[in-house]
Design a protein around this motif. Structure first.
Motif, PDB file in Angstrom:
ATOM      1  N   TYR A 116       0.803  -1.127  -0.154  1.00 36.44           N
ATOM      2  CA  TYR A 116       0.031  -0.075  -0.083  1.00 36.44           C
ATOM      3  C   TYR A 116       0.783   1.320  -0.103  1.00 36.44           C
ATOM      4  CZ  TYR A 116      -4.235   2.670   1.036  1.00 36.44           C
ATOM      5  OH  TYR A 116      -5.322   3.553   1.163  1.00 36.44           O
ATOM      6  N   TRP A 117       1.963   1.335   0.788  1.00 34.40           N
ATOM      7  CA  TRP A 117       2.612   2.509   0.948  1.00 34.40           C
ATOM      8  C   TRP A 117       3.339   3.020  -0.225  1.00 34.40           C
ATOM      9  CZ3 TRP A 117       5.291   3.710   6.212  1.00 34.40           C
ATOM     10  CH2 TRP A 117       4.651   3.235   7.273  1.00 34.40           C
ATOM     11  N   PRO A 118       3.110   4.347  -0.624  1.00 31.26           N
ATOM     12  CA  PRO A 118       3.471   4.914  -2.045  1.00 31.26           C
ATOM     13  C   PRO A 118       5.010   5.279  -2.100  1.00 31.26           C
ATOM     14  CG  PRO A 118       2.067   6.561  -0.716  1.00 31.26           C
ATOM     15  CD  PRO A 118       2.123   5.173  -0.245  1.00 31.26           C
ATOM     16  N   TYR A 119       5.495   5.551  -0.974  1.00 31.24           N
ATOM     17  CA  TYR A 119       7.028   5.922  -0.849  1.00 31.24           C
ATOM     18  C   TYR A 119       7.868   5.506   0.372  1.00 31.24           C
ATOM     19  CZ  TYR A 119       5.104   9.757  -3.527  1.00 31.24           C
ATOM     20  OH  TYR A 119       4.305  10.511  -4.566  1.00 31.24           O
ATOM     21  N   ASN A 176       2.832   0.255  -4.937  1.00 29.88           N
ATOM     22  CA  ASN A 176       1.738   1.038  -5.069  1.00 29.88           C
ATOM     23  C   ASN A 176       2.038   2.657  -5.254  1.00 29.88           C
ATOM     24  OD1 ASN A 176      -1.112   0.682  -5.133  1.00 29.88           O
ATOM     25  ND2 ASN A 176      -1.331   1.716  -2.970  1.00 29.88           N
ATOM     26  N   GLY A 179      -0.855   4.188  -6.995  1.00 27.09           N
ATOM     27  CA  GLY A 179      -2.141   3.725  -6.431  1.00 27.09           C
ATOM     28  C   GLY A 179      -3.049   4.831  -5.818  1.00 27.09           C
ATOM     29  N   PHE A 180      -2.562   6.256  -5.611  1.00 28.23           N
ATOM     30  CA  PHE A 180      -3.126   7.208  -4.835  1.00 28.23           C
ATOM     31  C   PHE A 180      -3.702   8.372  -5.924  1.00 28.23           C
ATOM     32  CE2 PHE A 180      -0.844   4.943  -1.755  1.00 28.23           C
ATOM     33  CZ  PHE A 180      -1.504   4.906  -0.587  1.00 28.23           C
ATOM     34  N   VAL A 181      -5.139   8.623  -5.534  1.00 34.52           N
ATOM     35  CA  VAL A 181      -5.661   9.714  -6.359  1.00 34.52           C
ATOM     36  C   VAL A 181      -6.269  10.610  -5.257  1.00 34.52           C
ATOM     37  CG1 VAL A 181      -6.530   7.944  -8.163  1.00 34.52           C
ATOM     38  CG2 VAL A 181      -7.942   8.336  -6.188  1.00 34.52           C
ATOM     39  N   ARG A 182      -6.572  12.120  -6.020  1.00 32.36           N
ATOM     40  CA  ARG A 182      -6.942  13.162  -5.337  1.00 32.36           C
ATOM     41  C   ARG A 182      -8.564  12.960  -4.839  1.00 32.36           C
ATOM     42  NH1 ARG A 182      -3.297  17.613  -4.703  1.00 32.36           N
ATOM     43  NH2 ARG A 182      -1.405  16.245  -4.242  1.00 32.36           N
ATOM     44  N   ASP A 183      -8.916  13.472  -4.049  1.00 31.68           N
ATOM     45  CA  ASP A 183     -10.202  13.488  -3.625  1.00 31.68           C
ATOM     46  C   ASP A 183     -11.237  14.014  -4.759  1.00 31.68           C
ATOM     47  OD1 ASP A 183     -12.619  13.574  -2.013  1.00 31.68           O
ATOM     48  OD2 ASP A 183     -12.023  15.242  -0.554  1.00 31.68           O
ATOM     49  N   THR A 184     -12.277  13.051  -4.879  1.00 37.37           N
ATOM     50  CA  THR A 184     -13.087  13.376  -6.020  1.00 37.37           C
ATOM     51  C   THR A 184     -14.538  13.565  -5.761  1.00 37.37           C
ATOM     52  OG1 THR A 184     -13.381  11.110  -6.471  1.00 37.37           O
ATOM     53  CG2 THR A 184     -11.842  12.159  -7.901  1.00 37.37           C
ATOM     54  N   ARG A 185     -14.730  13.587  -4.163  1.00 40.60           N
ATOM     55  CA  ARG A 185     -15.840  13.918  -3.693  1.00 40.60           C
ATOM     56  C   ARG A 185     -16.302  15.467  -3.775  1.00 40.60           C
ATOM     57  NH1 ARG A 185     -15.314  13.204   2.268  1.00 40.60           N
ATOM     58  NH2 ARG A 185     -13.525  14.405   1.792  1.00 40.60           N
ATOM     59  N   PRO A 186     -17.597  15.666  -3.856  1.00 42.31           N
ATOM     60  CA  PRO A 186     -18.846  14.873  -3.589  1.00 42.31           C
ATOM     61  C   PRO A 186     -18.997  13.697  -4.552  1.00 42.31           C
ATOM     62  CG  PRO A 186     -19.600  16.974  -4.234  1.00 42.31           C
ATOM     63  CD  PRO A 186     -18.206  17.161  -3.870  1.00 42.31           C
ATOM     64  N   ASP A 187     -18.994  12.574  -4.369  1.00 41.14           N
ATOM     65  CA  ASP A 187     -19.127  11.529  -5.268  1.00 41.14           C
ATOM     66  C   ASP A 187     -20.640  10.677  -5.251  1.00 41.14           C
ATOM     67  OD1 ASP A 187     -18.716  10.383  -2.781  1.00 41.14           O
ATOM     68  OD2 ASP A 187     -17.500   8.627  -3.488  1.00 41.14           O
TER      69      ASP A 187
ATOM     70  N   THR B 292      -7.416   1.791  -6.255  1.00 36.24           N
ATOM     71  CA  THR B 292      -6.916   2.868  -5.877  1.00 36.24           C
ATOM     72  C   THR B 292      -7.382   3.639  -4.453  1.00 36.24           C
ATOM     73  OG1 THR B 292      -8.539   4.102  -6.913  1.00 36.24           O
ATOM     74  CG2 THR B 292      -6.908   3.549  -8.428  1.00 36.24           C
ATOM     75  N   ALA B 293      -6.767   4.335  -4.044  1.00 37.99           N
ATOM     76  CA  ALA B 293      -7.081   5.097  -2.796  1.00 37.99           C
ATOM     77  C   ALA B 293      -7.102   6.622  -2.922  1.00 37.99           C
ATOM     78  CB  ALA B 293      -6.017   4.753  -1.603  1.00 37.99           C
ATOM     79  N   ARG B 294      -8.332   7.130  -2.302  1.00 30.61           N
ATOM     80  CA  ARG B 294      -8.192   8.729  -2.318  1.00 30.61           C
ATOM     81  C   ARG B 294      -7.227   9.225  -1.390  1.00 30.61           C
ATOM     82  NH1 ARG B 294     -14.881   8.800  -2.706  1.00 30.61           N
ATOM     83  NH2 ARG B 294     -15.147   8.311  -4.791  1.00 30.61           N
ATOM     84  N   GLN B 295      -6.596  10.231  -1.629  1.00 22.36           N
ATOM     85  CA  GLN B 295      -5.885  10.830  -0.817  1.00 22.36           C
ATOM     86  C   GLN B 295      -6.187  12.486  -0.441  1.00 22.36           C
ATOM     87  OE1 GLN B 295      -1.729  11.119  -1.988  1.00 22.36           O
ATOM     88  NE2 GLN B 295      -0.905  10.619   0.101  1.00 22.36           N
ATOM     89  N   THR B 297      -8.392  13.515   1.697  1.00 21.17           N
ATOM     90  CA  THR B 297      -9.801  13.298   1.757  1.00 21.17           C
ATOM     91  C   THR B 297     -10.243  14.132   3.020  1.00 21.17           C
ATOM     92  OG1 THR B 297      -9.781  11.335   2.552  1.00 21.17           O
ATOM     93  CG2 THR B 297     -10.619  11.581   0.173  1.00 21.17           C
ATOM     94  N   GLU B 301     -18.012  15.183   5.127  1.00 21.01           N
ATOM     95  CA  GLU B 301     -19.502  15.638   4.360  1.00 21.01           C
ATOM     96  C   GLU B 301     -20.763  15.489   5.426  1.00 21.01           C
ATOM     97  OE1 GLU B 301     -18.950  12.998   0.963  1.00 21.01           O
ATOM     98  OE2 GLU B 301     -18.737  14.570  -0.122  1.00 21.01           O
ATOM     99  N   ARG B 331     -19.086  21.422   5.132  1.00 22.80           N
ATOM    100  CA  ARG B 331     -19.210  22.381   3.760  1.00 22.80           C
ATOM    101  C   ARG B 331     -20.233  23.536   4.107  1.00 22.80           C
ATOM    102  NH1 ARG B 331     -19.414  17.548   0.063  1.00 22.80           N
ATOM    103  NH2 ARG B 331     -17.125  16.841  -0.089  1.00 22.80           N
TER     104      ARG B 331
END
Lengths: 193, 426
Positions: A116-119, A176, A179-187, B292-295, B297, B301, B331
């Motif tokens: 899991y750890w990216p770095y 990994n 494996g990490f993406v930025r926050d896409t909420r509100p989803d 994938t994991a959201r980072q 966050t 909400e 928010r």
């Protein structure tokens, strides 16, 4: 660059050069001028900063000199870490440090340093700042490099012969890392009539 | 009121004569006597002889006929009140079901720590501001208190709140399912004021915040957001922070996951990019079904929960019930809360108790007549961005069941015919 006989002082040149000089002056002033509003507090000394500045960036910034090997790391691990993380890092009771590769999309994802750890730098940072739990910030750079090497080797990420130091650790590629993406909420939000 | 109408249940004189009356010779009476005697020596002796718990053993049959306690230097709650946090070694949960209004008493504010609550002498504590600043600075706590002070009421919710509820109902009570959220009035100096004092270099985009606990807990905060809203707090509900809340200094990012509100704060470092600490990679990241994991966050909400009637409670008999609960959103403001008393088939608007503040618990209420039949109660809140609190099924459809953090699903409480209330998923 310019030779003096080719240098003709057209007005546009003069203006351009003046503009560059003025903007350079302005930005230099903005960067160096520090005008506190309240004059409360005092400047920190280099020694004070050095004593607390323990974070390690993904590019390796902050890593101390020194080095460690997998073999040395096995000894550190057995002596200092195994009582909580298990004999080989998978038994617990405290977090499992090894294994879990290719489980993140399964019904039982196992998030470990390896899966899991990216770095790899985070491992150095965290072990020095927080481990062992009963004596944080007590390990020498040699001990941290070594135990990081052992954990990465046991996760199949580096070779047994790898020597970790300020140059080689940031170069370690973690499985990994992407494996990490930025926050896409509100989803999830259903508008209610 | 006519004295004769007063419901005098007991005859005080016969009571005091009765030999088996626990009050006549009770520790409380002895203590009260000694206290009213006003002898320092006697007070000390009484305190030594009488453990406080003994005072709960009895109370005068008519308190109007017994001189009461003298003034006290630092108050404690009534000896009859026992609301408690539910603790493990690394966290404690707020008893939401036993609280009124929107403020969480400081002593009941939830805790979460990663290697214990440190013992910090505020005289020795320092805040170091360094990295991409023009002048690295050191501040004492006293110095920080001299800057212009700001206060705001804000909830702090751990993003792990309700994290055990993804795979079926686990918590028995609302304290167990939702107890990692609390609201306090926080006072401190704005982060922007302190960073401007050191001078922010133009390359600075992120800020590392580090605690002086034994986990040296560390989070990276986007500088823009920090400058806009963060407070460096030294006070909670009017007095210095509780040790569990970061005494003597904590960061507050209203509406963001609690972990970013770094406690026991001792270092702020401005950087070009995040430090990628363990608490923002291994933990506090949300694993999605695709692996994938959201980072980062950060926002909590909109979420709401009914605190009465809630899990583990008992309705005595059919009849009037005021349904009560809390709603909050990271928010902004809560705009309305719907309550369903039929498992989500129909919804009614609940009354919102003023004040309704941004990033703050909001109390809602709905009058209801329980007819004695089994049914399911739910609440669903809306915030000023138009966001509506989702069902657990809605969340799971997108996030799966392994993201652990940020579970803001609608909570269902089932009332059975015997009046008992249970945590259920429907």
């Amino acid at each position: 660059m310019f030779t003096s006989n080719k240098w003709t002082l057209t007005p546009i040149w003069v203006m351009t050069v003046m503009f560059i000089c003025v903007s350079a002056l302005v930005s230099a002033a903005a960067e160096s001028e520090h005008t506190p509003t309240y004059n409360i507090g005092r400047p920190a000394s280099q020694a004070e900063i050095h004593a607390w500045n323990i974070d390690i960036a993904p590019n390796g910034e902050g890593l101390p000199s020194g080095q460690g090997t997998v073999i040395e790391g096995a000894t550190v691990y057995t002596n200092i870490c195994a009582s909580c993380h298990g004999l080989t890092g998978i038994e617990g009771p405290m977090p499992i440090l090894i294994g879990g590769r290719d489980t993140l999309t399964t019904n039982q994802p196992l998030k470990t340093v390896g899966s899991y750890w990216p770095y790899a730098t985070t491992l150095y940072d965290y072990i020095y700042r927080a481990m062992p739990l009963n004596a944080p910030q007590s390990l020498s750079p040699q001990q941290v490099y070594a135990v990081v090497a052992w954990i990465l080797f046991r996760n199949g990420i580096i070779e047994e012969s790898t020597i970790l130091n300020a140059q080689t650790l940031p170069a370690v590629h973690m499985p990994n890392q992407k494996g990490f993406v930025r926050d896409t909420r509100p989803d999830v939000s259903r508008m209610v009539p | 009121m006519n004295n004769n109408d007063a419901p005098l249940a007991e005859n005080p004189s016969s009571h005091s004569e009765s030999s088996d009356n626990p009050e006549t010779d009770s520790p409380l009476n002895r203590r009260t006597f000694l206290l009213t005697a006003s002898s320092t020596l006697a007070v000390t002796a009484a305190h030594m002889l009488t453990p406080t718990s003994a005072a709960t053993a009895s109370s005068p049959s008519d308190p109007a006929r017994t001189p009461g306690m003298e003034a006290s230097a630092y108050g404690t709650r009534a000896t009859f009140e026992h609301a408690q946090r539910l603790t493990t070694s690394t966290r404690s949960l707020t008893p939401l079901q036993q609280l009124s209004g929107i403020i969480t008493p400081s002593a009941l504010h939830f805790e979460r720590h990663h290697n214990g609550v440190p013992l910090i002498d505020p005289q020795k504590h320092r805040l170091l501001v360094h990295g991409l600043v023009h002048q690295p600075m050191i501040f004492t706590v006293e110095e920080l208190k001299r800057f212009p002070a700001e206060s705001r009421l804000a909830f702090i919710e751990c993003s792990g709140n309700s994290g055990k509820e993804w795979n079926g109902p686990k918590g028995r009570t609302v304290q167990e399912t939702h107890g990692l959220t609390s609201t306090s009035e926080w006072t401190g100096v704005s982060l922007a004021t302190i960073l401007h004092e050191a001078g922010i270099r133009s390359e600075a985009k992120w800020m590392l915040a580090e605690g002086s606990d034994a986990a040296a807990l560390t989070r990276s905060i986007p500088l823009d957001a920090g400058l806009e809203q963060a407070l460096l707090c030294y006070a909670q509900n009017g007095e210095p922070l509780r040790p569990e809340q970061g005494y003597p200094l904590r960061l507050l990012l209203p509406g963001w996951e609690g972990n970013t509100c770094v406690k026991w704060l001792r270092r702020l470092k401005l950087m070009t990019s995040p430090a990628m600490t363990r608490e923002e990679t291994s933990k506090y990241t949300d694993l999605m079904p695709d692996g994938t994991a959201r980072q980062f966050t950060f926002d909590m909400e909109a979420k709401s929960v009914i605190t009465f009637p809630s899990g583990g409670q008992q309705l005595e008999k059919p009849g009037f019930v005021e349904i009560r609960g809390l709603a909050w959103t990271g928010r902004g403001r809560i705009t309305h809360v719907d309550v369903s008393t039929d498992g989500g088939q129909s919804w009614q608007a609940a009354a919102l108790q003023q004040p309704v503040l941004p990033m703050c618990h909001t109390r809602f209420r709905l009058a209801w007549e329980w007819n004695g039949q089994a049914t399911i109660l739910q609440s669903r809140c809306h915030d000023e961005t138009g966001y509506v609190q989702p069902t657990l099924a809605d969340l799971i459809a997108i996030r799966g069941t392994h993201s652990y953090y940020h579970n803001n699903a609608i909570q269902s409480w089932k009332i059975t015919e015997d009046g008992k209330v249970h945590n259920v998923h429907i």
